[in-house]
Design a protein around this motif. Structure first.
Motif, PDB file in Angstrom:
ATOM      1  N   THR A   1      15.035   1.532   5.519  1.00 31.94           N
ATOM      2  CA  THR A   1      13.452   2.557   5.591  1.00 31.94           C
ATOM      3  C   THR A   1      12.766   1.917   3.974  1.00 31.94           C
ATOM      4  O   THR A   1      13.978   2.051   2.712  1.00 31.94           O
ATOM      5  CB  THR A   1      13.346   3.569   5.840  1.00 31.94           C
ATOM      6  N   ALA A   2      11.834   2.071   4.365  1.00 37.88           N
ATOM      7  CA  ALA A   2      10.871   1.758   2.585  1.00 37.88           C
ATOM      8  C   ALA A   2      10.814   2.831   1.709  1.00 37.88           C
ATOM      9  O   ALA A   2      11.322   3.420   0.614  1.00 37.88           O
ATOM     10  CB  ALA A   2       9.280   1.179   2.269  1.00 37.88           C
ATOM     11  N   SER A   3      11.059   4.218   2.200  1.00 37.58           N
ATOM     12  CA  SER A   3      11.067   5.671   1.847  1.00 37.58           C
ATOM     13  C   SER A   3      12.537   5.547   1.149  1.00 37.58           C
ATOM     14  O   SER A   3      12.862   5.994  -0.259  1.00 37.58           O
ATOM     15  CB  SER A   3      11.109   6.537   2.876  1.00 37.58           C
TER      16      SER A   3
ATOM     17  N   SER B   1      -1.655   6.454  -2.441  1.00 31.62           N
ATOM     18  CA  SER B   1      -0.431   6.092  -2.003  1.00 31.62           C
ATOM     19  C   SER B   1       0.660   6.353  -1.183  1.00 31.62           C
ATOM     20  O   SER B   1       0.424   7.916  -0.522  1.00 31.62           O
ATOM     21  CB  SER B   1       0.951   6.306  -3.650  1.00 31.62           C
ATOM     22  N   HIS B   2       1.776   5.889  -0.568  1.00 34.72           N
ATOM     23  CA  HIS B   2       2.501   6.700   0.748  1.00 34.72           C
ATOM     24  C   HIS B   2       3.127   8.059   0.087  1.00 34.72           C
ATOM     25  O   HIS B   2       4.140   7.491  -0.504  1.00 34.72           O
ATOM     26  CB  HIS B   2       3.355   5.368   1.408  1.00 34.72           C
ATOM     27  N   SER B   3       3.498   8.754   1.868  1.00 37.60           N
ATOM     28  CA  SER B   3       4.187  10.427   1.236  1.00 37.60           C
ATOM     29  C   SER B   3       5.076  10.277   0.719  1.00 37.60           C
ATOM     30  O   SER B   3       6.043  10.956   0.910  1.00 37.60           O
ATOM     31  CB  SER B   3       3.615  11.137   2.822  1.00 37.60           C
TER      32      SER B   3
ATOM     33  N   ALA C   1       3.170   1.482  -7.840  1.00 39.99           N
ATOM     34  CA  ALA C   1       2.325   0.812  -7.611  1.00 39.99           C
ATOM     35  C   ALA C   1       1.886   0.163  -6.104  1.00 39.99           C
ATOM     36  O   ALA C   1       3.842   0.073  -5.493  1.00 39.99           O
ATOM     37  CB  ALA C   1       2.308  -0.304  -8.510  1.00 39.99           C
ATOM     38  N   THR C   2       1.422   0.740  -5.235  1.00 38.69           N
ATOM     39  CA  THR C   2       1.202   0.233  -3.683  1.00 38.69           C
ATOM     40  C   THR C   2       0.605  -1.817  -3.695  1.00 38.69           C
ATOM     41  O   THR C   2      -0.422  -1.448  -4.029  1.00 38.69           O
ATOM     42  CB  THR C   2       0.777   1.124  -3.080  1.00 38.69           C
ATOM     43  N   VAL C   3       0.528  -2.531  -3.208  1.00 36.88           N
ATOM     44  CA  VAL C   3       0.687  -3.817  -2.371  1.00 36.88           C
ATOM     45  C   VAL C   3       0.765  -3.381  -1.069  1.00 36.88           C
ATOM     46  O   VAL C   3       1.488  -3.297  -0.301  1.00 36.88           O
ATOM     47  CB  VAL C   3       1.603  -4.785  -3.383  1.00 36.88           C
ATOM     48  N   GLY C   4      -1.133  -3.304  -0.742  1.00 35.41           N
ATOM     49  CA  GLY C   4      -1.653  -2.929   0.656  1.00 35.41           C
ATOM     50  C   GLY C   4      -0.673  -1.351   0.722  1.00 35.41           C
ATOM     51  O   GLY C   4       0.016  -1.329   1.357  1.00 35.41           O
ATOM     52  N   THR C   5      -1.821  -0.657   1.001  1.00 34.46           N
ATOM     53  CA  THR C   5      -1.644   0.821   0.900  1.00 34.46           C
ATOM     54  C   THR C   5      -1.757   0.760   2.317  1.00 34.46           C
ATOM     55  O   THR C   5      -2.391   0.864   2.726  1.00 34.46           O
ATOM     56  CB  THR C   5      -2.437   1.541   0.593  1.00 34.46           C
TER      57      THR C   5
ATOM     58  N   ALA D   1       5.597  -2.256  -1.496  1.00 31.65           N
ATOM     59  CA  ALA D   1       4.745  -3.723  -0.704  1.00 31.65           C
ATOM     60  C   ALA D   1       5.788  -3.618   0.242  1.00 31.65           C
ATOM     61  O   ALA D   1       5.397  -4.421   1.399  1.00 31.65           O
ATOM     62  CB  ALA D   1       5.235  -5.036  -1.675  1.00 31.65           C
ATOM     63  N   ALA D   2       5.587  -2.406   1.122  1.00 33.55           N
ATOM     64  CA  ALA D   2       6.344  -1.886   2.282  1.00 33.55           C
ATOM     65  C   ALA D   2       5.976  -2.773   3.392  1.00 33.55           C
ATOM     66  O   ALA D   2       5.996  -3.609   4.022  1.00 33.55           O
ATOM     67  CB  ALA D   2       6.461  -0.745   2.462  1.00 33.55           C
ATOM     68  N   TYR D   3       4.739  -2.938   3.605  1.00 33.15           N
ATOM     69  CA  TYR D   3       3.371  -3.478   4.467  1.00 33.15           C
ATOM     70  C   TYR D   3       3.461  -4.539   4.082  1.00 33.15           C
ATOM     71  O   TYR D   3       3.683  -5.660   4.798  1.00 33.15           O
ATOM     72  CB  TYR D   3       2.257  -3.008   4.422  1.00 33.15           C
TER      73      TYR D   3
ATOM     74  N   PRO E   1      11.325  -5.808   6.409  1.00 32.13           N
ATOM     75  CA  PRO E   1      10.498  -6.738   7.023  1.00 32.13           C
ATOM     76  C   PRO E   1      10.472  -6.502   8.931  1.00 32.13           C
ATOM     77  O   PRO E   1      10.197  -7.215   9.777  1.00 32.13           O
ATOM     78  CB  PRO E   1      12.520  -7.666   6.828  1.00 32.13           C
ATOM     79  N   HIS E   2      10.609  -5.259   8.532  1.00 34.12           N
ATOM     80  CA  HIS E   2      10.506  -4.805  10.120  1.00 34.12           C
ATOM     81  C   HIS E   2       9.248  -3.866  10.234  1.00 34.12           C
ATOM     82  O   HIS E   2       8.694  -3.337  11.337  1.00 34.12           O
ATOM     83  CB  HIS E   2      11.430  -3.381  10.044  1.00 34.12           C
ATOM     84  N   LYS E   3       8.637  -4.632   9.508  1.00 30.81           N
ATOM     85  CA  LYS E   3       6.846  -4.418   9.379  1.00 30.81           C
ATOM     86  C   LYS E   3       5.797  -5.084  10.009  1.00 30.81           C
ATOM     87  O   LYS E   3       5.466  -5.318  10.737  1.00 30.81           O
ATOM     88  CB  LYS E   3       6.581  -3.399   7.939  1.00 30.81           C
ATOM     89  N   TRP E   4       6.065  -6.289   9.132  1.00 35.36           N
ATOM     90  CA  TRP E   4       5.959  -7.660   9.693  1.00 35.36           C
ATOM     91  C   TRP E   4       6.054  -8.474   9.537  1.00 35.36           C
ATOM     92  O   TRP E   4       5.638 -10.039   9.125  1.00 35.36           O
ATOM     93  CB  TRP E   4       3.959  -7.387   8.471  1.00 35.36           C
TER      94      TRP E   4
HETATM   95  C1  PLP Z   1       3.187   1.664   1.869  1.00 36.11           C
HETATM   96  C2  PLP Z   1       4.080   2.426   2.796  1.00 36.11           C
HETATM   97  N1  PLP Z   1       5.168   2.672   1.996  1.00 36.11           N
HETATM   98  C3  PLP Z   1       6.197   3.271   2.471  1.00 36.11           C
HETATM   99  C4  PLP Z   1       6.200   2.912   3.905  1.00 36.11           C
HETATM  100  C5  PLP Z   1       6.870   4.371   4.802  1.00 36.11           C
HETATM  101  O1  PLP Z   1       8.263   3.488   5.662  1.00 36.11           O
HETATM  102  P1  PLP Z   1       9.774   3.155   6.239  1.00 36.11           P
HETATM  103  O2  PLP Z   1       8.650   4.380   7.787  1.00 36.11           O
HETATM  104  O3  PLP Z   1      10.113   1.821   6.320  1.00 36.11           O
HETATM  105  O4  PLP Z   1      10.284   4.468   5.073  1.00 36.11           O
HETATM  106  C6  PLP Z   1       4.787   3.450   4.696  1.00 36.11           C
HETATM  107  C7  PLP Z   1       4.891   3.625   6.288  1.00 36.11           C
HETATM  108  O5  PLP Z   1       3.936   2.173   6.910  1.00 36.11           O
HETATM  109  C8  PLP Z   1       3.312   2.709   3.965  1.00 36.11           C
HETATM  110  O6  PLP Z   1       2.614   2.140   4.912  1.00 36.11           O
END
Ligand code: PLP
Length: 482
Positions: A139-141, A181-183, A234-238, A265-267, A294-297
């Motif tokens: 996962t992106a986390s 930013s994402h948690s 930095a976030t590309v696509g918050t 840039a997860a999303y 890739p599991h997002k889009w």
């Molecule tokens: C910007 C961003 N980063 C990270 C994540 C976490 O993704 P993952 O579920 O792959 O850990 C998300 C989930 O929606 C997200 O929107």
């Protein structure tokens, strides 16, 4: 299981999946069950003896399907809408059959080498430079946590060897993110023992992008106070609005203070495969690392996240540990996945992505993402053209943030906003309760905001029109009551 039985049930299940995907639209998007309903129907103890496969499959229909929220439903517009695809499902099937544990090159040369090649294809499709080398995590986390760990390794404070606790010689290390930013970044910081104090949230501008001036000022202030700033994310696509942090403005700040720049840039990263959307990664050619899912889009079944990194040596230094039982003669010549993260065994995830890229081609993937962005812009235009609704954020990609704002005689702004929050939440629950579409929400500037995310491979204009109608029906119904 005999070969004959395996074939019979295998064919039956492939037929099952084909029907499921064909008719998923007829099922309620959101699972229509109450908490505990499924558990109450399952035996508390495991079966003492094996059960017939027919019965197990029948229970999937009877018990499991009703307890599913159908992410493959074309009217799934919540969170970030995602979906699997046929080549992705085949990739998962084969990888389950091979059951390789790609811990060392020799335990799965195919997984190791296919991962390198496939991620280089994706890098090219996204327009990232050749200095970025990819590695797959779940996962992106987890991708981002590994990036921060590599950044910390680069600070040369012997944290790998001596840890962080009980050390009087260690200053406070800090990571910087925007308030949007994402948690997962905060969780990564916590996991790495940096503590929530080790994260500073930078305000955003009116379009929810990190304020780069405020970032520079925060870093300068922290340095004066003896804190060691070492990483900006930095976030590309918050997550709330898909806003894009100004990476090109952030990068000189990171360079001035010799800090690592990681881009989440997860999303949105996947959108860079569309040539005219590549601008979203402007500045990333100087970033140290970047995570994309890739599991997002990219129509890849969960899970598959990629970390592109310019300094794999630091990632390796942070995580490589090779006990005698894992030593191999070729270890200096090859890449072994376990050297780059906390996991030893790794799933053969590259296979599904390789099959997806080959099946759709760069053009096919770009065309689908381009269409999602067109649909999002179309929906946004309906919102803008109707005084009962308002847009709450710009729409750079496939996500629309909006809310109902009917003109009713309100007492004052605070009361009006509070009433609108209640109304919008009720509209969302009303739409979701129909089972015909699923939306989610966020808060922007203190206001409850609805999110419509378009990213499912089966979503067409018809589905977007349907949810627009559903929203207006709910507004008519509830607006009258409020
Ligand atoms: C910007 C961003 N980063 C990270 C994540 C976490 O993704 P993952 O579920 O792959 O850990 C998300 C989930 O929606 C997200 O929107």
């Amino acid at each position: 299981m005999s070969k004959e039985e395996f074939r019979r049930f295998g064919h039956e299940l492939i037929d099952w999946v084909a029907e499921y995907l064909e008719h998923v639209e007829d099922l309620p998007v959101l699972a229509q069950i109450e908490p505990g309903d499924l558990k109450a129907q399952l035996p508390v103890a495991p079966p003492e003896t094996g059960e017939p496969m027919e019965q197990i499959i029948a229970d999937v229909d009877r018990l499991i399907v009703p307890a599913l929220t159908h992410w493959n439903h074309p009217s799934f517009f919540a969170y970030f809408a995602t979906s699997t695809s046929a080549p992705g499902i085949f990739g998962e099937l084969l990888s389950a059959a091979f059951d390789n544990k790609a811990m060392l090159w020799r335990t799965s040369p195919a997984s190791t080498e296919l991962e390198e090649v496939t991620l280089d294809w994706l890098r090219q499709m996204m327009g990232l430079d050749a200095g970025m080398t990819g590695i797959i995590y779940d996962t992106a986390s987890v991708s981002s946590m590994h990036a921060i760990a590599a950044a910390r390794e680069g600070v040369e404070l012997r944290i790998r060897e001596e840890g962080m606790s009980g050390r009087k010689d260690l200053p406070l290390l800090r990571v910087y993110v925007s308030e949007q930013s994402h948690s997962s970044i905060e969780k990564g910081v916590i996991t790495l023992g940096l503590g929530q104090r080790g994260l500073r949230k930078i305000p955003t501008d009116s379009e929810f992008r990190m304020d780069s001036k405020a970032l520079g000022a925060a870093i300068a202030e922290d340095k004066q106070n003896g804190i060691v700033p070492f990483c900006v994310v930095a976030t590309v696509g918050t997550t709330s609005t898909s806003s894009i942090d100004p990476v090109a403005e952030i990068i000189p700040i990171c360079e001035r203070y010799m800090m690592w720049l990681h881009v989440d840039a997860a999303y949105a990263g996947s959108a860079a495969v569309v040539p005219e959307l590549r601008y979203i990664l402007k500045g990333c050619e100087r970033a140290d690392s970047l995570a994309v899912n890739p599991h997002k889009w990219l129509f890849t079944p969960f899970d598959l996240s990629v970390l592109y990194c310019r300094h794999l040596n630091l990632l390796r230094r942070a995580f490589s540990l090779v006990p005698e039982y894992l030593r191999t003669p070729e270890q200096e010549q090859v890449r072994s996945g376990s050297d780059y993260g906390v996991q030893l065994g790794r799933r053969f995830r590259a296979l599904k992505l390789w099959m997806i890229i080959r099946y759709f081609g760069h053009e096919g993937l770009a065309a689908r993402i381009r269409e999602h962005c067109r649909l999002a812009k179309l929906f946004a235009a309906w919102i803008e053209g109707d005084p009962n609704w308002e847009l709450m954020a710009p729409v750079p990609l496939g996500l629309v943030c909006f809310r109902a704002c009917p003109a009713i005689d309100w007492i004052d702004d605070d009361v009006r906003n509070a009433r609108l929050d209640v109304l919008n939440e009720a509209i969302m629950h009303g739409v979701n309760a129909t089972g015909k579409a699923l939306l989610s929400h966020t808060k922007l500037n203190g206001k409850l905001t609805l999110r419509l995310s378009i990213g499912n491979i089966r979503t067409t204009e018809k589905h977007v029109r349907q949810v627009w109608d559903l929203l207006n029906e709910q507004l008519k119904l509830l607006g009258r009551q409020s």
